[in-house]
Structure formats: C-alpha cells, structure tokens
Write a protein that holds these residues in place. Structure first.
Motif, mmCIF file in Angstrom:
data_model
loop_
_atom_site.group_PDB
_atom_site.id
_atom_site.type_symbol
_atom_site.label_atom_id
_atom_site.label_comp_id
_atom_site.label_asym_id
_atom_site.label_seq_id
_atom_site.Cartn_x
_atom_site.Cartn_y
_atom_site.Cartn_z
ATOM 1 N N LEU A 1 39.842 -14.163 33.074
ATOM 2 C CA LEU A 1 38.989 -13.323 32.233
ATOM 3 C C LEU A 1 39.356 -11.854 32.439
ATOM 4 C CD1 LEU A 1 35.580 -15.157 32.743
ATOM 5 C CD2 LEU A 1 37.294 -15.491 30.943
ATOM 6 N N ASP A 2 40.606 -11.549 32.146
ATOM 7 C CA ASP A 2 41.096 -10.182 32.285
ATOM 8 C C ASP A 2 41.971 -9.839 31.086
ATOM 9 O OD1 ASP A 2 43.495 -11.512 32.710
ATOM 10 O OD2 ASP A 2 43.681 -10.941 34.817
ATOM 11 N N ALA A 3 42.668 -8.743 31.167
ATOM 12 C CA ALA A 3 43.456 -8.279 30.034
ATOM 13 C C ALA A 3 44.633 -9.187 29.711
ATOM 14 C CB ALA A 3 43.968 -6.860 30.307
ATOM 15 N N THR A 4 45.024 -10.038 30.670
ATOM 16 C CA THR A 4 46.135 -10.953 30.398
ATOM 17 C C THR A 4 45.674 -12.192 29.657
ATOM 18 O OG1 THR A 4 45.970 -12.258 32.449
ATOM 19 C CG2 THR A 4 47.203 -10.186 32.543
ATOM 20 N N ARG B 1 39.517 -16.473 44.832
ATOM 21 C CA ARG B 1 39.211 -16.079 46.203
ATOM 22 C C ARG B 1 40.220 -15.118 46.808
ATOM 23 N NH1 ARG B 1 37.778 -21.568 46.183
ATOM 24 N NH2 ARG B 1 39.805 -22.170 47.041
ATOM 25 N N CYS B 2 41.493 -15.266 46.455
ATOM 26 C CA CYS B 2 42.500 -14.375 47.047
ATOM 27 C C CYS B 2 42.530 -13.018 46.359
ATOM 28 C CB CYS B 2 43.881 -15.033 47.003
ATOM 29 S SG CYS B 2 44.438 -15.445 45.335
ATOM 30 N N ARG B 3 41.840 -12.895 45.221
ATOM 31 C CA ARG B 3 41.750 -11.609 44.503
ATOM 32 C C ARG B 3 40.330 -11.488 43.967
ATOM 33 N NH1 ARG B 3 47.201 -9.641 42.601
ATOM 34 N NH2 ARG B 3 48.702 -10.983 43.668
ATOM 35 N N PRO B 4 39.395 -11.000 44.789
ATOM 36 C CA PRO B 4 37.971 -11.011 44.449
ATOM 37 C C PRO B 4 37.599 -10.303 43.157
ATOM 38 C CG PRO B 4 38.304 -10.512 46.776
ATOM 39 C CD PRO B 4 39.655 -10.461 46.123
ATOM 40 N N ASP B 5 38.457 -9.415 42.668
ATOM 41 C CA ASP B 5 38.146 -8.690 41.444
ATOM 42 C C ASP B 5 38.542 -9.461 40.187
ATOM 43 O OD1 ASP B 5 40.808 -8.414 42.228
ATOM 44 O OD2 ASP B 5 41.074 -6.589 41.036
ATOM 45 N N VAL B 6 39.113 -10.651 40.356
ATOM 46 C CA VAL B 6 39.564 -11.456 39.219
ATOM 47 C C VAL B 6 38.670 -12.687 39.075
ATOM 48 C CG1 VAL B 6 41.464 -12.804 38.245
ATOM 49 C CG2 VAL B 6 41.938 -10.685 39.494
ATOM 50 N N GLU B 7 38.253 -12.956 37.836
ATOM 51 C CA GLU B 7 37.455 -14.148 37.556
ATOM 52 C C GLU B 7 38.220 -15.064 36.600
ATOM 53 O OE1 GLU B 7 32.782 -13.106 37.996
ATOM 54 O OE2 GLU B 7 33.721 -12.444 36.130
ATOM 55 N N VAL B 8 37.904 -16.341 36.672
ATOM 56 C CA VAL B 8 38.554 -17.329 35.828
ATOM 57 C C VAL B 8 37.487 -18.244 35.244
ATOM 58 C CG1 VAL B 8 38.944 -18.876 37.796
ATOM 59 C CG2 VAL B 8 40.339 -19.131 35.736
ATOM 60 N N PHE B 9 37.660 -18.595 33.983
ATOM 61 C CA PHE B 9 36.785 -19.595 33.371
ATOM 62 C C PHE B 9 37.530 -20.918 33.327
ATOM 63 C CE2 PHE B 9 35.348 -21.983 29.563
ATOM 64 C CZ PHE B 9 34.056 -22.267 29.992
ATOM 65 N N VAL B 10 36.915 -21.935 33.902
ATOM 66 C CA VAL B 10 37.508 -23.265 33.946
ATOM 67 C C VAL B 10 36.679 -24.201 33.069
ATOM 68 C CG1 VAL B 10 38.167 -25.215 35.387
ATOM 69 C CG2 VAL B 10 38.373 -22.882 36.286
ATOM 70 N N GLN B 11 37.342 -24.850 32.134
ATOM 71 C CA GLN B 11 36.682 -25.834 31.282
ATOM 72 C C GLN B 11 37.290 -27.202 31.538
ATOM 73 O OE1 GLN B 11 36.778 -25.090 27.076
ATOM 74 N NE2 GLN B 11 35.317 -26.705 26.611
ATOM 75 N N SER C 1 32.971 -30.531 35.768
ATOM 76 C CA SER C 1 32.166 -29.318 35.590
ATOM 77 C C SER C 1 32.991 -28.191 34.977
ATOM 78 C CB SER C 1 31.589 -28.862 36.935
ATOM 79 O OG SER C 1 32.629 -28.628 37.872
ATOM 80 N N SER C 2 32.280 -27.234 34.386
ATOM 81 C CA SER C 2 32.910 -26.065 33.778
ATOM 82 C C SER C 2 32.127 -24.823 34.183
ATOM 83 C CB SER C 2 32.927 -26.182 32.249
ATOM 84 O OG SER C 2 33.635 -27.321 31.825
ATOM 85 N N GLY C 3 32.812 -23.664 34.218
ATOM 86 C CA GLY C 3 32.115 -22.427 34.535
ATOM 87 C C GLY C 3 33.054 -21.346 35.032
ATOM 88 N N ILE C 4 32.480 -20.168 35.311
ATOM 89 C CA ILE C 4 33.238 -19.031 35.825
ATOM 90 C C ILE C 4 33.338 -19.133 37.342
ATOM 91 C CG2 ILE C 4 33.279 -16.518 36.083
ATOM 92 C CD1 ILE C 4 31.873 -16.280 33.418
ATOM 93 N N ARG C 5 34.511 -18.863 37.857
ATOM 94 C CA ARG C 5 34.728 -18.820 39.305
ATOM 95 C C ARG C 5 35.488 -17.550 39.658
ATOM 96 N NH1 ARG C 5 31.693 -22.334 38.591
ATOM 97 N NH2 ARG C 5 31.653 -24.465 39.439
ATOM 98 N N SER C 6 35.219 -17.038 40.832
ATOM 99 C CA SER C 6 36.006 -15.919 41.350
ATOM 100 C C SER C 6 37.293 -16.459 41.956
ATOM 101 C CB SER C 6 35.217 -15.157 42.419
ATOM 102 O OG SER C 6 34.079 -14.541 41.859
#
Length: 358
Positions: free
Chosen positions: A123-126, A169-179, A162-167
């Motif tokens: 969930l970032d600019a990439t 862990r090795c880069r705390p400022d990055v979040e990922v959405f997993v479906q 399950s699905s949802g947003i996760r941080s």
C-alpha cells in the motif's frame, strides 16, 4: 477480486488498460468487506462494486485518475454531517480503498481459474503485487527481505483463509494488503461435550470453519454450540468418511469412548489431514492403541495420533483445555517448538532470518 476476475482477464486478452480499486479495510457499518473490488477500463466501462452504490462515483473518478497518472491512491470514505449525502457512507461506516493500475495478468488468471492463492499488494507508491500459493511466490517488491516477509505472512493468511492489512515487520513504515482466495481450513470436533464448545469458540476465533459432530441428538444441538458453523448428528466415523477434508484439516476426537473413537480414528488416521488428536488419559491412550492395532492400523499410521491431545499447560477448565489443544495444532501447523520464547534463541519470526541469509 474473484467476482470480477473473468472480466479483467478479458480486458487483459484484448490489451485494454484498466485501474482497480480494492477495499482494504472497513469499520462500522459498511456494505462491502475487505477484498471487494471495482475496476474501470480505459474506455469507461466499469465492473464490480466497492460500496453497493454509496461511493461508487468517487471511486470511479479515482480509477480514471490512476489510469491517467499510473500512481496508486489510498483513500478513505466515511460518514460525517458534511459529506453524508456526498461521497460518504450514509450507513455510518468507513471504508478504505486502494486504487492501482492493473495487476499482472498471471495474478488475474490464477484468481479467475479458482486457484487457492493469496494476493499481496504493497500500500505504497509502488503498488507492487506478489502472489503466493502452494507452488511458490510470483512477483517481487524489489527487496528480498520484504518479499520473504510478505510471502510468509500471505501464505499463513491463505492457510487460514483470512484477508486484511498487515505491517511489513522488517520495514515498519510499509503496509501490505493481503487477500486470500481460499476457503478457511476445517476444524472437525467429534464429541458434543463442554470441551467441544470451548474449542469451537477458539477455533472460530482462529479462522477455522468449525463442525461439531456427535451421534446423540440430545447433545449435538445448535443451541449448545452457537459458535460452530455446523452441528451434525451422525455417527462420527460415517460423517468423517463422507465429508471433504484436505491437508489443512484438523480432527479433534473428544469422545474418549471406544465405541465412538476407535472406528473414527480408524478412518481419520488413514486420511491426508494435518492433525489428528484424541482426548483421554494415558491409560485410555494405551488401550486405544491396542484396539486400533486390532483393527489393522500400522505403527506408521498410529504415529500420527496426538494423544493425549493438547500441550501441557496445566489446563483444568474447558477453556484452558481448548487453549492447550489449539496451541498444539497451531504449533504443528507453524512448525513451532512449543518452548517459551525466553528459553529459545534466534528470531521470533523465522521468515526475517531467512531473508537475511538468502
């Protein structure tokens, strides 16, 4: 995305550019769950829905913007006095939407064909996308450590459906959405006793599809097991022989009655399930093993039996016992040591260490 994947595959086949908006989180009363998606093609055609109508117009325009710029957008829509009748949700909830360019065609094709896969998107600019399934990971974020952590987390979420947003862990400022595009794993509980009720509640909390089965109709009732997805009145071995199981299925035998559990375990220990455990004392276990050998089970098959079931937590109550059982099959599923973390060494999250040494 699965409900619109066939349309996306068609657009891919003709080279039609499009942007896709995905609900990544919801709160309050929201009409769609995380994973709901709407896509807008370059010719203006739209498929899918993110809100059942409340904010579709605004999300449509966001998709058009992303089509023009190629830059992903993360936006929230919620209820307030000012925007209730504009683009907010008049139902009172809040949804968060991530809009990005078309995902890789291989991802769309896998989802469209019904494959069990998890799709993870940064969930970032990439807006980088990874797809994880039984045959490995497709795609990359460009960073090996992020790939390893996201792939591990996505595989675990696929395993639980399950699905949802996760941080990350090795880069705390990055979040990922997993479906996750998979059905939840099954927890089959045999024996309609008080321990079964506690285990059903915990299993549901852990993301399992829970079934309680017992041959006694007076005990096997929905009223006694409200947390179970289904309550079945049938001889346990007959039900297990006909129901669908897979390599994620957990079988817990709580009957500790030979007339129920011997024929049941005779079936269970020959099936390709993840876990087979049985309740009872050590003396009951030894008697059970003897009876199972008498019906033809081999030592190899018997070695799969986790009995007495559960970890040694000193459990007394049904809830504590359910915790000890769930801890055991979780540890087996995740290859845990069952040691207190204070007594173990190395990283708590092994996927991070794997990324470091790769």
């Amino acid at each position: 995305m699965r409900d619109i994947a066939s349309s996306l595959a068609t657009w891919n086949s003709i080279g039609m550019p499009y942007a896709i908006a995905t609900v990544v989180s919801v709160s309050g009363s929201a009409p769609r769950l995380p994973g709901a998606a709407m896509a807008v093609a370059a010719d203006g055609e739209a498929v899918g829905s993110v809100s059942g109508g409340c904010v579709e117009g605004a999300v449509y325009e966001l998709c058009r913007d992303v089509l023009a710029t190629g830059v992903p957008v993360r936006e929230s829509f919620g209820y307030s006095d000012d925007d209730a009748f504009a683009v907010g949700l008049t139902c009172g909830g809040v949804i968060e939407v991530f809009v990005s360019s078309a995902p890789p065609a291989s991802v769309v094709d896998a989802v469209a064909t019904g494959a069990d896969v998890a799709v993870a998107q940064l969930l970032d600019a990439t807006g980088a996308v990874l797809m994880v399934g039984a045959h490995g990971t497709t795609g990359t974020t460009g960073f090996a450590d992020v790939d390893a952590v996201v792939s591990s987390e996505a595989l675990a979420m696929l395993d639980s459906g399950s699905s949802g947003i996760r941080s990350v862990r090795c880069r705390p400022d990055v979040e990922v959405f997993v479906q996750s595009h998979a059905t939840p794993p099954r927890l089959l509980i045999f024996g309609a006793i008080d321990y079964a009720g506690a285990l059903a509640r915990l299993g549901k909390f852990l993301g399992y599809r829970v079934t309680v089965c017992d041959a006694r109709p007076v005990f096997a009732t929905e009223a006694r097991f409200p947390d179970a997805d289904e309550v079945v009145v049938e001889w346990p071995h007959s039900y297990l022989a006909r129901t669908q199981v897979d390599s994620r299925t957990v079988v817990c035998v709580l009957t500790h009655d030979a007339k129920f559990d011997v024929p049941l375990l005779d079936v269970a220990l020959r099936l390709p399930v993840a876990f087979v455990g049985a309740m009872g004392s050590r003396r009951t276990h030894l008697d059970r093993l003897s009876r199972l050998r008498d019906v033809g089970l081999t030592d190899c098959e018997l070695s799969r039996l986790r009995s007495p079931i559960g970890l040694d937590l000193g459990a007394r109550t049904p809830e504590e016992t359910a915790l000890s059982i769930a801890a055991e099959f979780t540890a087996l599923r995740r290859d845990g040591s069952c040691l207190p973390l204070v007594q173990s060494t190395g990283p708590i999250h092994r996927d991070i260490e794997a990324a470091r040494v790769s």
